[in-house]
Design a protein around this motif. Structure first.
Motif, PDB file in Angstrom:
ATOM      1  N   ASN A  85       0.914  -1.258   0.112  1.00  0.00           N
ATOM      2  CA  ASN A  85       0.002   0.034  -0.020  1.00  0.00           C
ATOM      3  C   ASN A  85       0.628   1.136  -0.100  1.00  0.00           C
ATOM      4  O   ASN A  85       0.241   2.429   0.231  1.00  0.00           O
ATOM      5  N   GLY A  86       2.358   1.215  -0.227  1.00  0.00           N
ATOM      6  CA  GLY A  86       3.039   2.326  -0.412  1.00  0.00           C
ATOM      7  C   GLY A  86       3.278   3.375   0.800  1.00  0.00           C
ATOM      8  O   GLY A  86       3.550   4.151   0.995  1.00  0.00           O
ATOM      9  N   LYS A  87       3.002   2.313   2.013  1.00  0.00           N
ATOM     10  CA  LYS A  87       3.180   3.356   3.464  1.00  0.00           C
ATOM     11  C   LYS A  87       4.435   2.844   3.855  1.00  0.00           C
ATOM     12  O   LYS A  87       4.822   3.569   5.076  1.00  0.00           O
ATOM     13  N   HIS A  88       5.494   2.530   3.205  1.00  0.00           N
ATOM     14  CA  HIS A  88       6.936   2.612   3.529  1.00  0.00           C
ATOM     15  C   HIS A  88       7.939   3.525   2.978  1.00  0.00           C
ATOM     16  O   HIS A  88       9.060   3.539   3.096  1.00  0.00           O
ATOM     17  N   TYR A  89       7.193   4.710   2.488  1.00  0.00           N
ATOM     18  CA  TYR A  89       7.831   5.732   1.737  1.00  0.00           C
ATOM     19  C   TYR A  89       8.883   6.594   2.917  1.00  0.00           C
ATOM     20  O   TYR A  89       9.799   6.868   2.332  1.00  0.00           O
ATOM     21  N   SER A  90       8.220   6.449   3.897  1.00  0.00           N
ATOM     22  CA  SER A  90       9.055   7.267   4.841  1.00  0.00           C
ATOM     23  C   SER A  90      10.554   6.639   5.085  1.00  0.00           C
ATOM     24  O   SER A  90      11.395   7.213   5.405  1.00  0.00           O
ATOM     25  N   SER A  91      10.451   5.105   5.196  1.00  0.00           N
ATOM     26  CA  SER A  91      11.605   4.631   5.439  1.00  0.00           C
ATOM     27  C   SER A  91      12.518   4.631   4.274  1.00  0.00           C
ATOM     28  O   SER A  91      13.784   4.552   4.599  1.00  0.00           O
ATOM     29  N   VAL A  92      11.857   4.639   2.960  1.00  0.00           N
ATOM     30  CA  VAL A  92      12.824   5.062   1.990  1.00  0.00           C
ATOM     31  C   VAL A  92      13.435   6.288   1.963  1.00  0.00           C
ATOM     32  O   VAL A  92      14.835   6.426   1.597  1.00  0.00           O
ATOM     33  N   ARG A  93      12.761   7.405   2.452  1.00  0.00           N
ATOM     34  CA  ARG A  93      13.345   8.625   2.594  1.00  0.00           C
ATOM     35  C   ARG A  93      14.844   8.787   3.642  1.00  0.00           C
ATOM     36  O   ARG A  93      15.787   9.226   3.247  1.00  0.00           O
ATOM     37  N   ARG A  94      14.368   7.835   4.643  1.00  0.00           N
ATOM     38  CA  ARG A  94      15.681   7.724   5.593  1.00  0.00           C
ATOM     39  C   ARG A  94      16.686   6.940   5.152  1.00  0.00           C
ATOM     40  O   ARG A  94      17.629   7.336   5.489  1.00  0.00           O
ATOM     41  N   LYS A  95      16.468   6.090   4.244  1.00  0.00           N
ATOM     42  CA  LYS A  95      17.638   5.551   3.733  1.00  0.00           C
ATOM     43  C   LYS A  95      18.405   6.556   2.703  1.00  0.00           C
ATOM     44  O   LYS A  95      19.626   6.424   2.719  1.00  0.00           O
ATOM     45  N   PHE A 138      18.524   9.702   2.927  1.00  0.00           N
ATOM     46  CA  PHE A 138      19.377  10.595   3.710  1.00  0.00           C
ATOM     47  C   PHE A 138      20.479   9.906   4.301  1.00  0.00           C
ATOM     48  O   PHE A 138      21.694  10.447   4.664  1.00  0.00           O
ATOM     49  N   LYS A 139      20.338   8.673   4.671  1.00  0.00           N
ATOM     50  CA  LYS A 139      21.512   7.852   5.396  1.00  0.00           C
ATOM     51  C   LYS A 139      22.554   7.800   4.323  1.00  0.00           C
ATOM     52  O   LYS A 139      23.682   7.698   4.812  1.00  0.00           O
ATOM     53  N   THR A 140      22.108   7.379   3.033  1.00  0.00           N
ATOM     54  CA  THR A 140      23.325   7.246   2.265  1.00  0.00           C
ATOM     55  C   THR A 140      24.069   8.536   1.809  1.00  0.00           C
ATOM     56  O   THR A 140      25.185   8.518   1.740  1.00  0.00           O
ATOM     57  N   VAL A 141      23.336   9.441   1.802  1.00  0.00           N
ATOM     58  CA  VAL A 141      23.911  10.973   1.440  1.00  0.00           C
ATOM     59  C   VAL A 141      24.851  11.289   2.632  1.00  0.00           C
ATOM     60  O   VAL A 141      26.003  11.728   2.232  1.00  0.00           O
ATOM     61  N   LYS A 142      24.472  11.044   4.092  1.00  0.00           N
ATOM     62  CA  LYS A 142      25.343  11.192   5.143  1.00  0.00           C
ATOM     63  C   LYS A 142      26.551  10.402   5.003  1.00  0.00           C
ATOM     64  O   LYS A 142      27.590  10.546   5.401  1.00  0.00           O
ATOM     65  N   ALA A 143      26.384   9.157   4.624  1.00  0.00           N
ATOM     66  CA  ALA A 143      27.413   8.043   4.593  1.00  0.00           C
ATOM     67  C   ALA A 143      28.436   8.658   3.620  1.00  0.00           C
ATOM     68  O   ALA A 143      29.623   8.073   3.899  1.00  0.00           O
ATOM     69  N   CYS A 144      28.144   9.093   2.419  1.00  0.00           N
ATOM     70  CA  CYS A 144      28.945   9.510   1.505  1.00  0.00           C
ATOM     71  C   CYS A 144      29.636  10.815   1.783  1.00  0.00           C
ATOM     72  O   CYS A 144      30.729  10.894   0.938  1.00  0.00           O
ATOM     73  N   GLY A 145      29.179  11.475   2.547  1.00  0.00           N
ATOM     74  CA  GLY A 145      29.859  12.531   3.256  1.00  0.00           C
ATOM     75  C   GLY A 145      30.002  13.681   2.309  1.00  0.00           C
ATOM     76  O   GLY A 145      31.082  14.506   1.876  1.00  0.00           O
ATOM     77  N   VAL A 146      29.078  13.822   1.415  1.00  0.00           N
ATOM     78  CA  VAL A 146      28.973  14.915   0.314  1.00  0.00           C
ATOM     79  C   VAL A 146      28.152  15.898   0.491  1.00  0.00           C
ATOM     80  O   VAL A 146      27.159  15.998   1.366  1.00  0.00           O
ATOM     81  N   ASN A 147      28.497  17.239   0.072  1.00  0.00           N
ATOM     82  CA  ASN A 147      27.562  18.338   0.347  1.00  0.00           C
ATOM     83  C   ASN A 147      26.462  18.528  -0.696  1.00  0.00           C
ATOM     84  O   ASN A 147      26.522  18.950  -1.797  1.00  0.00           O
ATOM     85  N   LEU A 148      25.384  17.685  -0.327  1.00  0.00           N
ATOM     86  CA  LEU A 148      24.273  17.490  -1.315  1.00  0.00           C
ATOM     87  C   LEU A 148      23.081  17.478  -0.532  1.00  0.00           C
ATOM     88  O   LEU A 148      22.991  16.830   0.549  1.00  0.00           O
ATOM     89  N   SER A 149      21.983  18.225  -1.124  1.00  0.00           N
ATOM     90  CA  SER A 149      20.783  18.315  -0.662  1.00  0.00           C
ATOM     91  C   SER A 149      19.658  17.436  -1.752  1.00  0.00           C
ATOM     92  O   SER A 149      19.808  17.996  -2.733  1.00  0.00           O
ATOM     93  N   ILE A 150      19.108  16.595  -1.405  1.00  0.00           N
ATOM     94  CA  ILE A 150      18.180  16.142  -2.303  1.00  0.00           C
ATOM     95  C   ILE A 150      16.744  15.985  -1.660  1.00  0.00           C
ATOM     96  O   ILE A 150      16.529  15.569  -0.615  1.00  0.00           O
ATOM     97  N   ALA A 151      15.658  16.287  -2.471  1.00  0.00           N
ATOM     98  CA  ALA A 151      14.303  16.252  -1.844  1.00  0.00           C
ATOM     99  C   ALA A 151      13.624  15.100  -2.555  1.00  0.00           C
ATOM    100  O   ALA A 151      13.389  15.343  -3.891  1.00  0.00           O
ATOM    101  N   PRO A 152      13.255  13.994  -1.900  1.00  0.00           N
ATOM    102  CA  PRO A 152      12.500  12.889  -2.579  1.00  0.00           C
ATOM    103  C   PRO A 152      11.197  13.505  -2.843  1.00  0.00           C
ATOM    104  O   PRO A 152      10.343  14.454  -2.217  1.00  0.00           O
ATOM    105  N   VAL A 153      10.581  13.079  -4.154  1.00  0.00           N
ATOM    106  CA  VAL A 153       9.352  13.398  -4.849  1.00  0.00           C
ATOM    107  C   VAL A 153       8.425  12.244  -4.658  1.00  0.00           C
ATOM    108  O   VAL A 153       7.165  12.463  -4.161  1.00  0.00           O
ATOM    109  N   ARG A 154       8.657  11.203  -5.271  1.00  0.00           N
ATOM    110  CA  ARG A 154       7.801  10.030  -5.077  1.00  0.00           C
ATOM    111  C   ARG A 154       8.403   8.784  -5.419  1.00  0.00           C
ATOM    112  O   ARG A 154       9.646   8.790  -5.982  1.00  0.00           O
TER     113      ARG A 154
END
Length: 286
Positions: free
Chosen positions: A210-220, A222-238
């Motif tokens: 039912n697509g209710k795990h979208y929030s966990s995907v967003r967390r994943k 942001f976790k990857t961005v942080k782990a890469c240590g890059v200066n990058l901001s991404i906004a998940p859309v869908r």
């Protein structure tokens, strides 16, 4: 994902399916011979376990069908549906087992086995536990695949129930008197854990379907961005989940220092979570 290891896990599940049927027939024969309702109930649980594995394998094969006009991204969600069905089977089988154990706990009358019969039962259950442990080891590194995860959890539930049967068989000839209270109590505890496994599978896959795990995907992400240590901001859309082989996360960038940063996150995200990032413009999604 290592395709060869996944297919090896599926092949092992097919073999263990037939072993579960053989075990079910053997326990039913012994149960009828010794007039043991408990053993007959456990034989039926084996049938449920075999059905669960067959459902997982069938869902895996159905999910590999190529895309067509009605399924542009393939039939991957069939694996999710089979995972949900396995959860239903495990929950139902475990509840039926608990109902009998509750009767045993409250009213007693455990079956009594001779030493030879009890040892035979114990040997069968130890073989089953060994199969379940081996199956869990085989599937351990591929647990993120729905069919493989379902098989692993089915093995875990079966191991819990097998412990109850092993205890019942051993206590029947090592202790004098009626051990129904202890056998019933063990059945309620381990059967309850098996129910929790089945219900957990259903709840988890209900969220996915039912697509209710979208929030966990967003967390994943942001976790990857942080782990890469890059200066990058991404906004998940869908987020679109078309099955374990086709997951798409649409994003647009808010800020980055270089294109290489985004490509690094994209590769890492695909590798760690098997989700493909799709870059879109800020107003493309409406």
């Amino acid at each position: 994902m290592d395709t060869r290891k996944i297919e090896r896990s599926i092949k092992y599940a097919k073999v263990s399916y037939y072993m579960n049927i053989v075990m079910a027939v053997g326990k039913m024969i012994v149960g009828l011979y010794t007039a043991s309702i408990f053993l007959c109930i456990y034989a039926l649980y084996n049938v449920g376990l075999a059905l669960a594995k067959a459902t997982a394998v069938k869902g895996h094969h159905a999910g590999k069908q190529p895309p067509d006009e009605s399924h542009a991204y393939g039939y991957g969600r069939e694996e999710y549906k089979s995972y949900f069905k396995v959860g239903i089977i495990l929950t139902t089988s475990s509840i039926l087992f608990i109902i009998y154990c509750l009767r045993l706990f409250l009213y007693g009358s455990s079956a009594s086995y001779s030493m030879n019969i009890a040892l035979a039962i114990a040997c069968m259950t130890f073989v089953e536990i060994g199969m379940a442990v081996h199956g869990s080891i085989v599937t351990m590194k591929n647990g993120n695949v729905p069919a493989v995860s379902a098989i692993k959890l089915s093995n875990l539930a079966a191991s819990l129930i097998s412990l109850v049967l092993t205890q019942t068989a051993i206590l029947s000839f090592t202790h004098q008197g009626d051990m129904s209270y202890y056998n019933g109590l063990a059945g309620l505890i381990f059967g309850g854990l098996a129910v929790m496994i089945g219900m957990g599978m259903m709840l988890q896959m209900h969220r996915v379907l039912n697509g209710k795990h979208y929030s966990s995907v967003r967390r994943k992400l942001f976790k990857t961005v942080k782990a890469c240590g890059v200066n990058l901001s991404i906004a998940p859309v869908r987020y679109e989940d078309h099955g374990p082989r086709r997951k798409l996360l649409y994003v647009h960038e808010i800020h980055r220092d270089s294109r290489e940063q985004y490509e690094e996150v994209k590769v890492r995200f695909k590798h760690d979570w098997n989700i493909e990032l799709i870059e879109v413009s800020k107003d493309a999604m409406g």
